[in-house]
Design a protein around this motif. Structure first.
Motif, PDB file in Angstrom:
ATOM      1  N   ALA A  46       0.748  -1.158   0.300  1.00 16.13           N
ATOM      2  CA  ALA A  46      -0.074  -0.098   0.265  1.00 16.13           C
ATOM      3  C   ALA A  46       0.868   1.119   0.338  1.00 16.13           C
ATOM      4  CB  ALA A  46      -1.163   0.048   1.585  1.00 16.13           C
ATOM      5  N   GLY A  47       1.767   1.539   0.857  1.00 11.68           N
ATOM      6  CA  GLY A  47       3.015   2.053   1.313  1.00 11.68           C
ATOM      7  C   GLY A  47       3.833   2.386  -0.945  1.00 11.68           C
ATOM      8  N   LEU A  48       3.988   1.772  -1.035  1.00  8.46           N
ATOM      9  CA  LEU A  48       4.612   1.735  -2.655  1.00  8.46           C
ATOM     10  C   LEU A  48       3.364   2.454  -3.712  1.00  8.46           C
ATOM     11  CD1 LEU A  48       6.805  -1.453  -2.241  1.00  8.46           C
ATOM     12  CD2 LEU A  48       7.644   0.389  -1.736  1.00  8.46           C
ATOM     13  N   VAL A  49       2.068   1.667  -3.883  1.00  8.79           N
ATOM     14  CA  VAL A  49       1.469   1.756  -4.647  1.00  8.79           C
ATOM     15  C   VAL A  49       0.788   2.797  -4.948  1.00  8.79           C
ATOM     16  CG1 VAL A  49      -0.521   0.957  -6.063  1.00  8.79           C
ATOM     17  CG2 VAL A  49       1.045  -0.617  -5.484  1.00  8.79           C
ATOM     18  N   GLY A  50       0.430   3.202  -3.246  1.00  6.04           N
ATOM     19  CA  GLY A  50      -0.073   4.497  -2.986  1.00  6.04           C
ATOM     20  C   GLY A  50      -1.665   4.332  -2.768  1.00  6.04           C
ATOM     21  N   VAL A  51      -2.170   3.230  -2.503  1.00 10.66           N
ATOM     22  CA  VAL A  51      -3.262   2.926  -1.778  1.00 10.66           C
ATOM     23  C   VAL A  51      -3.394   3.172  -0.202  1.00 10.66           C
ATOM     24  CG1 VAL A  51      -4.877   0.867  -1.839  1.00 10.66           C
ATOM     25  CG2 VAL A  51      -3.504   0.765  -3.444  1.00 10.66           C
ATOM     26  N   ALA A  52      -4.596   3.497  -0.023  1.00  7.28           N
ATOM     27  CA  ALA A  52      -4.696   3.451   1.357  1.00  7.28           C
ATOM     28  C   ALA A  52      -5.132   2.426   2.137  1.00  7.28           C
ATOM     29  CB  ALA A  52      -6.731   4.588   0.845  1.00  7.28           C
ATOM     30  N   VAL A  53      -4.456   2.866   3.413  1.00  5.06           N
ATOM     31  CA  VAL A  53      -3.569   2.220   4.468  1.00  5.06           C
ATOM     32  C   VAL A  53      -5.233   1.012   4.947  1.00  5.06           C
ATOM     33  CG1 VAL A  53      -2.694   0.741   5.921  1.00  5.06           C
ATOM     34  CG2 VAL A  53      -2.105   2.349   5.011  1.00  5.06           C
ATOM     35  N   PRO A  54      -6.254   1.406   5.218  1.00  2.00           N
ATOM     36  CA  PRO A  54      -7.200   0.528   5.549  1.00  2.00           C
ATOM     37  C   PRO A  54      -8.136  -0.343   4.190  1.00  2.00           C
ATOM     38  CG  PRO A  54      -7.836   2.598   6.160  1.00  2.00           C
ATOM     39  CD  PRO A  54      -6.746   2.303   5.302  1.00  2.00           C
TER      40      PRO A  54
END
Length: 80
Positions: A46-54
């Protein structure tokens, strides 16, 4: 069960055999390791792709749930 043995010399001059069982990992050990690994990898992704953590954790929980369902219901542990 496989054991490895070794002879040791005790302080009173006698030799003793010490047998220790060789640990082996089962399928269910891997399932238990897979659950937190799934969550860790989804948060990193999620951090690498930019997706929200939830949202990433929701996907990770579905993947972990799949492993649990497989271990409990599809391929359940059997007695000896």
């Amino acid at each position: 069960m496989s054991t490895s043995s070794s002879r040791t010399h005790s302080s009173d001059g006698q030799y003793t055999d010490r047998s220790a069982p060789t640990p082996s990992l089962s399928r269910y050990d891997f399932v238990l390791a897979l659950i937190p690994t799934t969550f860790l990898l989804t948060v990193v992704a999620a951090g690498l792709v930019g997706v929200a953590v939830p949202k990433a954790l929701a996907v990770g929980s579905v993947l972990a749930l799949t492993a649990v369902v497989d271990a409990l219901f599809i391929n359940p542990p059997t007695g000896r």
